[in-house]
Design a protein around this motif. Structure first.
Motif, PDB file in Angstrom:
ATOM      1  N   THR A   1     -32.548 -56.374 -53.197  1.00 62.48           N
ATOM      2  CA  THR A   1     -31.325 -55.608 -53.427  1.00 62.48           C
ATOM      3  C   THR A   1     -30.843 -54.884 -52.176  1.00 62.48           C
ATOM      4  O   THR A   1     -29.685 -54.488 -52.101  1.00 62.48           O
ATOM      5  CB  THR A   1     -31.512 -54.579 -54.555  1.00 62.48           C
ATOM      6  N   GLY A   2     -31.739 -54.691 -51.185  1.00 57.63           N
ATOM      7  CA  GLY A   2     -31.282 -53.985 -49.983  1.00 57.63           C
ATOM      8  C   GLY A   2     -32.302 -54.018 -48.863  1.00 57.63           C
ATOM      9  O   GLY A   2     -33.504 -54.133 -49.098  1.00 57.63           O
ATOM     10  N   ILE A   3     -31.797 -53.926 -47.640  1.00 58.77           N
ATOM     11  CA  ILE A   3     -32.626 -53.827 -46.435  1.00 58.77           C
ATOM     12  C   ILE A   3     -31.996 -52.785 -45.530  1.00 58.77           C
ATOM     13  O   ILE A   3     -30.771 -52.737 -45.379  1.00 58.77           O
ATOM     14  CB  ILE A   3     -32.707 -55.170 -45.681  1.00 58.77           C
ATOM     15  N   ASN A   4     -32.819 -51.964 -44.904  1.00 59.31           N
ATOM     16  CA  ASN A   4     -32.342 -50.999 -43.923  1.00 59.31           C
ATOM     17  C   ASN A   4     -33.318 -50.959 -42.760  1.00 59.31           C
ATOM     18  O   ASN A   4     -34.500 -50.682 -42.947  1.00 59.31           O
ATOM     19  CB  ASN A   4     -32.222 -49.601 -44.552  1.00 59.31           C
ATOM     20  N   SER A   5     -32.831 -51.263 -41.549  1.00 54.22           N
ATOM     21  CA  SER A   5     -33.690 -51.201 -40.365  1.00 54.22           C
ATOM     22  C   SER A   5     -33.791 -49.766 -39.882  1.00 54.22           C
ATOM     23  O   SER A   5     -32.795 -49.042 -39.812  1.00 54.22           O
ATOM     24  CB  SER A   5     -33.120 -52.072 -39.242  1.00 54.22           C
ATOM     25  N   LEU A   6     -34.997 -49.354 -39.528  1.00 53.87           N
ATOM     26  CA  LEU A   6     -35.228 -48.000 -39.032  1.00 53.87           C
ATOM     27  C   LEU A   6     -35.419 -47.960 -37.521  1.00 53.87           C
ATOM     28  O   LEU A   6     -35.554 -46.872 -36.959  1.00 53.87           O
ATOM     29  CB  LEU A   6     -36.464 -47.401 -39.716  1.00 53.87           C
ATOM     30  N   ASP A   7     -35.422 -49.127 -36.861  1.00 51.19           N
ATOM     31  CA  ASP A   7     -35.693 -49.126 -35.420  1.00 51.19           C
ATOM     32  C   ASP A   7     -34.798 -50.081 -34.640  1.00 51.19           C
ATOM     33  O   ASP A   7     -35.125 -50.487 -33.528  1.00 51.19           O
ATOM     34  CB  ASP A   7     -37.162 -49.476 -35.151  1.00 51.19           C
ATOM     35  N   ILE A   8     -33.642 -50.447 -35.186  1.00 52.99           N
ATOM     36  CA  ILE A   8     -32.747 -51.361 -34.477  1.00 52.99           C
ATOM     37  C   ILE A   8     -32.158 -50.681 -33.243  1.00 52.99           C
ATOM     38  O   ILE A   8     -31.961 -49.461 -33.214  1.00 52.99           O
ATOM     39  CB  ILE A   8     -31.626 -51.865 -35.412  1.00 52.99           C
ATOM     40  N   ASN A   9     -31.889 -51.452 -32.216  1.00 54.89           N
ATOM     41  CA  ASN A   9     -31.320 -50.932 -30.975  1.00 54.89           C
ATOM     42  C   ASN A   9     -29.794 -50.934 -31.074  1.00 54.89           C
ATOM     43  O   ASN A   9     -29.163 -51.995 -31.030  1.00 54.89           O
ATOM     44  CB  ASN A   9     -31.778 -51.788 -29.790  1.00 54.89           C
ATOM     45  N   TYR A  10     -29.214 -49.753 -31.205  1.00 54.36           N
ATOM     46  CA  TYR A  10     -27.763 -49.631 -31.355  1.00 54.36           C
ATOM     47  C   TYR A  10     -27.022 -49.617 -30.013  1.00 54.36           C
ATOM     48  O   TYR A  10     -25.799 -49.546 -29.984  1.00 54.36           O
ATOM     49  CB  TYR A  10     -27.420 -48.347 -32.122  1.00 54.36           C
ATOM     50  N   ASN A  11     -27.738 -49.661 -28.907  1.00 53.91           N
ATOM     51  CA  ASN A  11     -27.120 -49.475 -27.598  1.00 53.91           C
ATOM     52  C   ASN A  11     -26.834 -50.779 -26.861  1.00 53.91           C
ATOM     53  O   ASN A  11     -26.449 -50.760 -25.695  1.00 53.91           O
ATOM     54  CB  ASN A  11     -28.024 -48.587 -26.728  1.00 53.91           C
ATOM     55  N   LEU A  12     -27.014 -51.911 -27.527  1.00 49.33           N
ATOM     56  CA  LEU A  12     -26.737 -53.205 -26.900  1.00 49.33           C
ATOM     57  C   LEU A  12     -25.263 -53.565 -27.089  1.00 49.33           C
ATOM     58  O   LEU A  12     -24.532 -52.916 -27.826  1.00 49.33           O
ATOM     59  CB  LEU A  12     -27.629 -54.280 -27.516  1.00 49.33           C
TER      60      LEU A  12
ATOM     61  N   LYS B   1     -31.521 -59.357 -35.795  1.00 50.98           N
ATOM     62  CA  LYS B   1     -32.123 -58.384 -36.692  1.00 50.98           C
ATOM     63  C   LYS B   1     -31.068 -57.784 -37.618  1.00 50.98           C
ATOM     64  O   LYS B   1     -29.947 -57.491 -37.189  1.00 50.98           O
ATOM     65  CB  LYS B   1     -32.793 -57.273 -35.875  1.00 50.98           C
ATOM     66  N   ILE B   2     -31.434 -57.586 -38.885  1.00 48.32           N
ATOM     67  CA  ILE B   2     -30.543 -56.972 -39.859  1.00 48.32           C
ATOM     68  C   ILE B   2     -30.620 -55.458 -39.730  1.00 48.32           C
ATOM     69  O   ILE B   2     -31.707 -54.882 -39.721  1.00 48.32           O
ATOM     70  CB  ILE B   2     -30.907 -57.406 -41.286  1.00 48.32           C
ATOM     71  N   ALA B   3     -29.463 -54.813 -39.623  1.00 52.09           N
ATOM     72  CA  ALA B   3     -29.410 -53.348 -39.615  1.00 52.09           C
ATOM     73  C   ALA B   3     -29.328 -52.811 -41.036  1.00 52.09           C
ATOM     74  O   ALA B   3     -29.982 -51.829 -41.387  1.00 52.09           O
ATOM     75  CB  ALA B   3     -28.214 -52.866 -38.806  1.00 52.09           C
ATOM     76  N   SER B   4     -28.505 -53.471 -41.867  1.00 48.29           N
ATOM     77  CA  SER B   4     -28.323 -53.026 -43.243  1.00 48.29           C
ATOM     78  C   SER B   4     -27.880 -54.207 -44.092  1.00 48.29           C
ATOM     79  O   SER B   4     -27.047 -55.012 -43.661  1.00 48.29           O
ATOM     80  CB  SER B   4     -27.284 -51.902 -43.305  1.00 48.29           C
ATOM     81  N   LEU B   5     -28.435 -54.305 -45.286  1.00 50.02           N
ATOM     82  CA  LEU B   5     -28.045 -55.359 -46.232  1.00 50.02           C
ATOM     83  C   LEU B   5     -27.982 -54.737 -47.618  1.00 50.02           C
ATOM     84  O   LEU B   5     -28.863 -53.972 -48.010  1.00 50.02           O
ATOM     85  CB  LEU B   5     -29.053 -56.511 -46.197  1.00 50.02           C
ATOM     86  N   LYS B   6     -26.932 -55.075 -48.361  1.00 45.90           N
ATOM     87  CA  LYS B   6     -26.758 -54.553 -49.719  1.00 45.90           C
ATOM     88  C   LYS B   6     -26.311 -55.684 -50.629  1.00 45.90           C
ATOM     89  O   LYS B   6     -25.362 -56.413 -50.311  1.00 45.90           O
ATOM     90  CB  LYS B   6     -25.717 -53.431 -49.736  1.00 45.90           C
ATOM     91  N   VAL B   7     -27.012 -55.851 -51.757  1.00 43.95           N
ATOM     92  CA  VAL B   7     -26.658 -56.862 -52.755  1.00 43.95           C
ATOM     93  C   VAL B   7     -25.951 -56.174 -53.907  1.00 43.95           C
ATOM     94  O   VAL B   7     -26.456 -55.189 -54.462  1.00 43.95           O
ATOM     95  CB  VAL B   7     -27.908 -57.593 -53.274  1.00 43.95           C
TER      96      VAL B   7
END
Length: 300
Positions: free
Chosen positions: A119-130, A198-204
């Motif tokens: 139902t959902g995925i949330n990354s806690l360590d993705i690199n937002y600065n690329l 890499k997935i940052a956020s996924l919502k079903v």
């Protein structure tokens, strides 16, 4: 948390809420529906890890293996042994309840408590600065379609939107089609980094359309309803109206029983409706079968 990461997370939340909320409209008097009411949008419950939850952990491990196998993350892949199931997340807005599988460092993965579907995925360590400025869109689509398939998400959904979101991130939306109309409430929304893979956020979203309405209302009738509804307001002075048939959750934003400024309430029975919009962005939703006004919005 740096400001960029804060902004991205905030924007992800806003994107999800846009499926649901609009602004308050001044005019009112629609038919009353039984609307969903709740104290909190999301409730979290702590649970103790038991042997009976091993199937939950096994399913979480399978999804984590898929995420790690498709990732080019800058850090070493986390160990599945570090993950636990200690909480249940109840999403009152969409009437779902999910186990939370996480190690509080890399990913949060949510699994439906009924069938353990994702139902959902949330990354806690993705690199937002690329930056993904020079990345090819065909490559991005190939990646996200591949991971969508690997995660065993609904194969009947179609990719209806794929665009750059911010910095390293892109957004992909998959939705269920009914007679050429896509249902955004029966969908998968993904924010991801094709650079890191890499997935940052996924919502079903799982609100199915089951109403099987007959189309008894023409667009001319829908426009007439809009003009009648706002006959004594500034909105009616704007003559250009756009119309389209969409799926909508009925809402009380134009309900005569709703106090101005009060919380917006929604009904979970997805309906087909004419969306009539003036050139100031004010929209009214009119049931295609009954011709009744079943909601409205004005996104700023």
């Amino acid at each position: 948390m740096n400001m960029k990461k804060f902004f991205i997370i905030f924007a992800l939340i806003v994107l999800l809420l846009l499926l649901t909320f609009g602004c308050v409209l001044a005019s009112k008097d629609t038919k009353s529906f039984e609307y969903q009411q709740y104290e909190n949008i999301v409730d979290t419950y702590s649970i103790s890890t038991r042997a009976s939850q091993q199937d939950v952990i096994q399913k979480g491990n399978e999804i984590l293996d898929i995420l790690n196998a498709n990732s080019l993350a800058r850090t070493a892949n986390p160990s599945n042994d570090d993950y636990t199931v200690e909480k249940i997340i109840k999403d009152n807005n969409y009437n779902t309840q999910s186990y939370l599988y996480t190690n509080n460092k890399n990913y949060e993965i949510q699994l439906d408590t009924t069938d353990l579907s994702l139902t959902g995925i949330n990354s806690l360590d993705i690199n937002y600065n690329l930056s993904s400025e020079n990345i090819d869109k065909e490559y991005v689509q190939e990646y996200i379609n591949s991971i969508y398939t690997n995660l065993n998400l609904d194969s009947s959904y179609k990719l209806v939107y794929l665009e750059k979101f911010d910095g390293a991130l892109w957004e992909a939306d998959y939705q269920k089609e009914y007679d050429g109309i896509y249902n955004p409430y029966e969908a998968v929304k993904i924010i991801f980094s094709p650079i890191e893979k890499k997935i940052a956020s996924l919502k079903v979203f799982k609100m199915k359309y089951t109403a099987n309405q007959q189309n008894n209302t023409t667009k001319e009738m829908a426009k007439s309803t809009f003009n009648t509804k706002f006959a004594n307001t500034k909105a009616n002075s704007i003559s250009e109206l756009k119309t389209e048939i969409v799926f909508i959750r009925p809402n009380n934003l134009v309900d005569s029983n709703r106090d101005d400024g009060s919380k917006a309430l929604f009904n979970n029975n997805i309906k087909k409706a004419w969306k009539v919009t003036n050139n100031e962005g004010l929209s009214l939703y009119i049931d295609i079968e009954s011709g009744e006004v079943i909601g409205g919005e004005q996104l700023r």
